[in-house]
Design a protein around this motif. Structure first.
Motif, short mmCIF file in Angstrom:
data_model
loop_
_atom_site.label_atom_id
_atom_site.label_comp_id
_atom_site.label_asym_id
_atom_site.label_seq_id
_atom_site.Cartn_x
_atom_site.Cartn_y
_atom_site.Cartn_z
N ALA A 31 0.83 -1.20 0.00
CA ALA A 31 0.00 0.00 0.00
C ALA A 31 0.87 1.26 0.00
CB ALA A 31 -0.94 0.00 1.21
N PHE A 32 1.98 1.21 0.72
CA PHE A 32 2.87 2.37 0.78
C PHE A 32 3.46 2.68 -0.60
CE2 PHE A 32 7.09 4.25 1.39
CZ PHE A 32 6.74 5.42 2.02
N ASP A 33 3.98 1.65 -1.27
CA ASP A 33 4.54 1.86 -2.61
C ASP A 33 3.47 2.35 -3.59
OD1 ASP A 33 7.15 1.22 -1.94
OD2 ASP A 33 6.90 -0.90 -2.41
N LEU A 34 2.25 1.84 -3.45
CA LEU A 34 1.16 2.29 -4.30
C LEU A 34 0.90 3.78 -4.10
CD1 LEU A 34 -1.07 1.48 -6.32
CD2 LEU A 34 -2.56 1.14 -4.33
N GLN A 35 0.90 4.23 -2.85
CA GLN A 35 0.69 5.65 -2.57
C GLN A 35 1.77 6.50 -3.23
OE1 GLN A 35 -0.13 6.47 1.66
NE2 GLN A 35 -0.61 4.30 1.84
N ARG A 36 3.01 6.07 -3.13
CA ARG A 36 4.12 6.82 -3.75
C ARG A 36 3.93 6.91 -5.26
NH1 ARG A 36 9.83 5.02 -1.58
NH2 ARG A 36 10.31 6.66 -3.05
N ARG A 37 3.55 5.81 -5.87
CA ARG A 37 3.35 5.81 -7.32
C ARG A 37 2.18 6.70 -7.73
NH1 ARG A 37 4.82 -0.35 -9.23
NH2 ARG A 37 6.87 -0.34 -8.26
N LEU A 38 1.12 6.69 -6.93
CA LEU A 38 -0.04 7.52 -7.25
C LEU A 38 0.28 9.01 -7.10
CD1 LEU A 38 -2.86 5.37 -5.64
CD2 LEU A 38 -2.38 5.67 -8.08
N VAL A 39 1.08 9.37 -6.11
CA VAL A 39 1.50 10.77 -5.96
C VAL A 39 2.32 11.17 -7.18
CG1 VAL A 39 3.00 12.34 -4.66
CG2 VAL A 39 1.38 10.86 -3.45
N GLN A 40 3.25 10.32 -7.61
CA GLN A 40 4.07 10.62 -8.78
C GLN A 40 3.20 10.76 -10.03
OE1 GLN A 40 7.25 11.47 -8.93
NE2 GLN A 40 7.39 11.25 -6.71
N ALA A 41 2.22 9.87 -10.20
CA ALA A 41 1.32 9.93 -11.36
C ALA A 41 0.51 11.22 -11.33
CB ALA A 41 0.40 8.72 -11.38
N SER A 56 -7.22 6.09 3.29
CA SER A 56 -8.20 5.60 4.26
C SER A 56 -8.64 4.19 3.91
CB SER A 56 -9.44 6.51 4.27
OG SER A 56 -9.09 7.82 4.63
N MET A 57 -8.38 3.25 4.81
CA MET A 57 -8.81 1.87 4.61
C MET A 57 -10.34 1.80 4.74
SD MET A 57 -6.08 0.07 4.02
CE MET A 57 -6.65 -1.60 4.21
N VAL A 58 -10.98 1.09 3.83
CA VAL A 58 -12.42 0.87 3.87
C VAL A 58 -12.70 -0.53 4.39
CG1 VAL A 58 -14.54 0.83 2.51
CG2 VAL A 58 -12.77 2.50 1.99
N THR A 59 -12.01 -1.51 3.85
CA THR A 59 -12.03 -2.89 4.32
C THR A 59 -10.57 -3.32 4.38
OG1 THR A 59 -12.10 -3.93 2.14
CG2 THR A 59 -14.23 -3.29 3.11
N PRO A 60 -10.28 -4.52 4.91
CA PRO A 60 -8.88 -4.96 4.93
C PRO A 60 -8.24 -5.06 3.54
CG PRO A 60 -10.15 -6.25 6.47
CD PRO A 60 -11.13 -5.43 5.70
N PHE A 65 -7.68 6.61 -1.69
CA PHE A 65 -6.49 7.44 -1.58
C PHE A 65 -6.75 8.73 -2.32
CE2 PHE A 65 -2.05 8.52 -3.03
CZ PHE A 65 -1.56 8.84 -1.78
N GLN A 66 -6.46 9.86 -1.68
CA GLN A 66 -6.68 11.16 -2.31
C GLN A 66 -5.39 11.96 -2.27
OE1 GLN A 66 -9.62 13.93 -0.58
NE2 GLN A 66 -10.54 13.87 -2.62
N VAL A 67 -5.07 12.55 -3.41
CA VAL A 67 -3.90 13.42 -3.55
C VAL A 67 -4.41 14.81 -3.88
CG1 VAL A 67 -1.77 13.86 -4.81
CG2 VAL A 67 -2.52 11.50 -4.42
N ILE A 68 -3.97 15.80 -3.10
CA ILE A 68 -4.34 17.19 -3.36
C ILE A 68 -3.06 17.95 -3.66
CG2 ILE A 68 -5.39 19.28 -2.43
CD1 ILE A 68 -7.02 17.40 -0.56
N ILE A 69 -3.04 18.61 -4.82
CA ILE A 69 -1.87 19.36 -5.25
C ILE A 69 -2.24 20.83 -5.32
CG2 ILE A 69 -0.18 19.70 -7.09
CD1 ILE A 69 -0.61 16.76 -7.82
#
Length: 122
Positions: A31-41, A56-60, A65-69
């Motif tokens: 999940a952490f690596d996914l967040q980093r990639r989504l911020v870069q995208a 924010s986890m909804v289920t396990p 994930f929201q990115v605000i620039i």
């Protein structure tokens, strides 16, 4: 100011995400690596200011994930992986001013004067 919202899912130890309203996608092993990639995208589409994000986890096995620039508030406290964008300085004038604490306290006292006092253990 750009706001990017992603629906994230985990399946078989792999995380994937698709933008809620758009074409951005990413996959990663955590999940952490996914967040980093989504911020870069997101930064590849809009690099107009500082970056903040929320996961924010909804289920396990799913999350949002929201990115605000840009937008001014926050000062870039959630910059991931050195993803600092040009113009990351923010101004305090963008944040709404909160009423003074005295006014909030006075309102609360007025409300509590009309209510009887009960204890949970009576």
């Amino acid at each position: 100011m750009g706001v990017f919202t992603f629906v994230c899912k985990s399946s078989g130890g792999e995380w994937s995400a698709k933008q809620y309203s758009g074409d951005l996608e990413a996959t990663a092993s955590s999940a952490f690596d996914l967040q980093r990639r989504l911020v870069q995208a997101s930064l590849s589409v809009d690099s107009s200011g500082g970056v903040s994000s929320s996961f924010s986890m909804v289920t396990p096995s799913s999350a949002v994930f929201q990115v605000i620039i840009g937008g001014g508030g926050g000062g870039g406290g959630a910059l991931l992986g050195g993803a600092a964008a040009a113009g990351g300085a923010t101004t305090a004038s963008a944040a709404p001013e909160a009423p003074p604490a005295e006014e909030k306290k006075a309102e609360k006292e007025e409300e509590s004067d009309d209510e009887p006092m009960f204890s949970l253990f009576d």
